[in-house]
Write a protein that holds these residues in place. Structure first.
Motif, PDB file in Angstrom:
ATOM      1  N   VAL A 175      -6.772  -4.735  -1.674  1.00 29.74           N
ATOM      2  CA  VAL A 175      -6.815  -2.305  -1.540  1.00 29.74           C
ATOM      3  C   VAL A 175      -7.098  -2.014  -0.364  1.00 29.74           C
ATOM      4  O   VAL A 175      -8.498  -2.986  -0.191  1.00 29.74           O
ATOM      5  CB  VAL A 175      -7.638  -2.427  -2.511  1.00 29.74           C
ATOM      6  CG1 VAL A 175      -7.154  -0.334  -2.245  1.00 29.74           C
ATOM      7  CG2 VAL A 175      -6.687  -2.659  -3.938  1.00 29.74           C
TER       8      VAL A 175
ATOM      9  N   THR B 279       1.089  -1.442  -0.502  1.00 31.88           N
ATOM     10  CA  THR B 279       0.101  -0.293  -0.012  1.00 31.88           C
ATOM     11  C   THR B 279       0.890   1.239  -0.235  1.00 31.88           C
ATOM     12  O   THR B 279       1.611   1.865   0.766  1.00 31.88           O
ATOM     13  CB  THR B 279      -0.679  -0.118   1.550  1.00 31.88           C
ATOM     14  OG1 THR B 279      -1.744  -1.443   2.040  1.00 31.88           O
ATOM     15  CG2 THR B 279      -1.506   1.547   1.139  1.00 31.88           C
TER      16      THR B 279
ATOM     17  N   CYS C 192      -8.194  -6.629  -6.470  1.00 36.63           N
ATOM     18  CA  CYS C 192      -7.487  -5.762  -7.908  1.00 36.63           C
ATOM     19  C   CYS C 192      -6.930  -7.017  -8.051  1.00 36.63           C
ATOM     20  O   CYS C 192      -6.049  -6.927  -7.688  1.00 36.63           O
ATOM     21  CB  CYS C 192      -7.255  -4.757  -7.518  1.00 36.63           C
ATOM     22  SG  CYS C 192      -7.010  -4.031  -8.793  1.00 36.63           S
TER      23      CYS C 192
ATOM     24  N   SER D 128     -12.916   0.248  -5.400  1.00 35.49           N
ATOM     25  CA  SER D 128     -12.679   1.086  -4.383  1.00 35.49           C
ATOM     26  C   SER D 128     -13.641   1.805  -3.478  1.00 35.49           C
ATOM     27  O   SER D 128     -14.870   1.978  -4.314  1.00 35.49           O
ATOM     28  CB  SER D 128     -11.159   1.462  -4.567  1.00 35.49           C
ATOM     29  OG  SER D 128     -12.120   3.082  -5.272  1.00 35.49           O
TER      30      SER D 128
ATOM     31  N   THR E 222     -10.844  -5.237  -0.566  1.00 35.59           N
ATOM     32  CA  THR E 222     -11.239  -4.885  -1.579  1.00 35.59           C
ATOM     33  C   THR E 222     -10.168  -5.830  -2.566  1.00 35.59           C
ATOM     34  O   THR E 222      -8.910  -5.346  -2.580  1.00 35.59           O
ATOM     35  CB  THR E 222     -11.603  -3.878  -1.942  1.00 35.59           C
ATOM     36  OG1 THR E 222     -10.708  -3.118  -2.218  1.00 35.59           O
ATOM     37  CG2 THR E 222     -12.612  -2.872  -1.583  1.00 35.59           C
TER      38      THR E 222
ATOM     39  N   GLY F 173      -8.578  -0.317   2.391  1.00 35.19           N
ATOM     40  CA  GLY F 173      -9.949   0.791   2.812  1.00 35.19           C
ATOM     41  C   GLY F 173     -10.597   1.472   3.729  1.00 35.19           C
ATOM     42  O   GLY F 173     -10.217   0.450   4.326  1.00 35.19           O
TER      43      GLY F 173
END
Length: 318
Positions: A209, A159, A222, A256, A220, A211
Motif C-alpha cells: 500500500v 493504487t 497488506c 496504513s 506498507t 502512503g
C-alpha cells in the motif's frame, strides 16, 4: 490569507488541525482534535492507552450515500460517494460548504486531489486506462474538466487512491510487461513521470500500500496470510536507491499511516484500529475514539474558510 496565517503560526496550526474519519459502512464523517491530547500525554508518562475527545459530526450538504474514499488537502476534502454513476463532492468540513463536481469527460477510475501553488488552484486528477494511461484534470478555479494529451503506456493500477506529496500525486501502476512503478503526476506542470519501487516490489506490488510517512513516500504491507514488522520509506524523494526499511514493534497484516504526526508521535492504523506510535522509543499506546471501535477513510485537515463554491471568483464576478 486566513489559511496562510494559520499555517505560519504553530500554536494556531495545532489548535485548528483535525483528524477526520468515518465508521466502516457509515455515510457520515466525523472529526476530532488530537493535538491537545498529545500535549497532555507528554505531561503524563504513566498513561497506557489514550481516549480521544468526543468526535464531532462533520456538517456538509452531502447525500446520504456512504463515503467510500476520502482525499484531503489543506482545508478541503474530496469525497467519493458509493453511488452509481460515481459522485464526487468537494467539502469544507469547517464551514459546511460543499460542491458536487460535474461529470468527468471519461469514466473516473483512479483519483487524486491536491493544490497547485503555481496557480493557487485546487485540482482533482483522474487517471483512466485505455490503450494508454490518460489523465483528466478538474480545476476548482475554472469549474471544469480538461483531458490532457499526456499519456503513459500502463495497463493497470494497484493504487486507486493517489498519495499527495511535494505537490505531486502518486499511484502504483503496472506496465504491459508486468513490472511495477510509481507514476508521479506533477500538479504544477500537469505532466507525469516515474519513480522506482524497491527491487523486491519491481515485479509484483499486489500486497503493498502506497502512503506517506511524514514527508516521505512509504510502502506498507497488506496480506491475509502473513504478518510483518517493517515498512519501506523513500528518504530522498525520487531516488530509488534511498528506499530503506523501518522496523516496528507491532506485527501486522494490514497497516496504513493516517497522515497525522507531531514530533515523535505518528498515528498508525492497524486493521482499522488506531495506535499512537513513538518511533524514537519504539513504544506505542492504543488510541480509542468513544463510540467508534473501528475507523475508516482516515485523514487530516486544517480548519479554514476556503470555499469550494466561490474559490477563485473575484468580487466583481461574484
Amino acid at each position: 490569507m486566513h489559511f496562510d496565517k494559520t499555517s505560519e503560526n504553530d500554536d494556531v496550526f495545532y489548535q485548528r488541525r483535525r483528524l477526520i474519519f468515518n465508521e466502516p459502512g457509515c455515510c457520515s464523517l466525523y472529526s476530532v482534535n488530537l493535538d491537545q491530547l498529545i500535549l497532555n500525554q507528554n505531561n503524563d508518562h504513566g498513561a497506557d492507552d489514550l481516549i480521544a475527545p468526543e468526535a464531532q459530526l462533520v456538517c456538509g450538504d452531502l447525500p446520504s450515500y456512504r463515503v467510500v474514499d476520502l482525499f484531503y488537502c489543506d482545508g478541503l476534502l474530496l469525497c467519493k460517494l458509493a453511488e452509481m454513476p460515481m459522485t464526487i463532492y468537494l467539502v469544507n468540513p469547517t464551514t459546511g460548504e460543499s460542491e458536487e463536481l460535474p461529470e468527468a469527460p471519461d469514466n473516473i477510475q483512479h483519483l487524486g486531489f491536491g493544490f497547485d501553488h503555481s496557480t493557487d488552484d485546487y485540482k482533482v486528477v483522474s487517471a483512466v486506462f485505455y490503450d494508454m494511461l490518460v489523465f483528466c484534470v478538474y480545476s476548482l478555479k475554472t469549474g471544469s474538466w480538461e483531458e490532457l494529451e499526456c499519456s503513459l503506456p500502463y495497463s493497470g493500477a494497484y493504487t486507486f487512491h493517489a498519495v499527495l506529496l511535494n505537490g505531486t500525486l502518486h499511484w502504483i501502476m503496472e506496465t504491459p510487461d508486468q513490472t511495477s512503478m510509481i507514476v508521479a503526476f506533477l500538479l504544477e506542470e500537469e505532466q507525469a513521470g516515474e519513480i522506482p519501487l524497491p527491487v523486491e516490489y519491481s515485479s509484483d506490488a499486489g500486497d503493498c500500500v502506497l502512503g506517506a510517512f511524514r514527508d516521505c513516500l512509504c510502502l506498507t504491507h497488506c496480506s491475509d496470510e502473513r504478518t510483518y514488522n517493517e515498512f519501506w520509506v523513500m528518504n530522498e524523494y525520487g531516488e530509488g536507491q534511498s528506499w530503506t526499511k523501518i522496523k516496528i514493534s507491532i506485527p501486522y497484516s494490514e497497516l496504513s499511516l493516517s497522515g497525522f504526526w507531531k514530533e515523535n508521535h505518528d498515528l498508525l492504523v492497524f486493521q482499522k484500529q488506531l495506535v499512537m506510535y513513538n518511533f524514537k522509543e519504539q513504544s506505542f499506546c492504543n488510541l480509542s475514539i468513544p463510540g467508534f471501535p473501528h475507523v475508516d477513510c482516515i485523514g487530516t485537515y486544517l480548519e479554514s474558510l476556503v470555499s469550494p463554491n466561490y474559490y477563485g471568483i473575484t468580487d466583481r464576478e461574484h
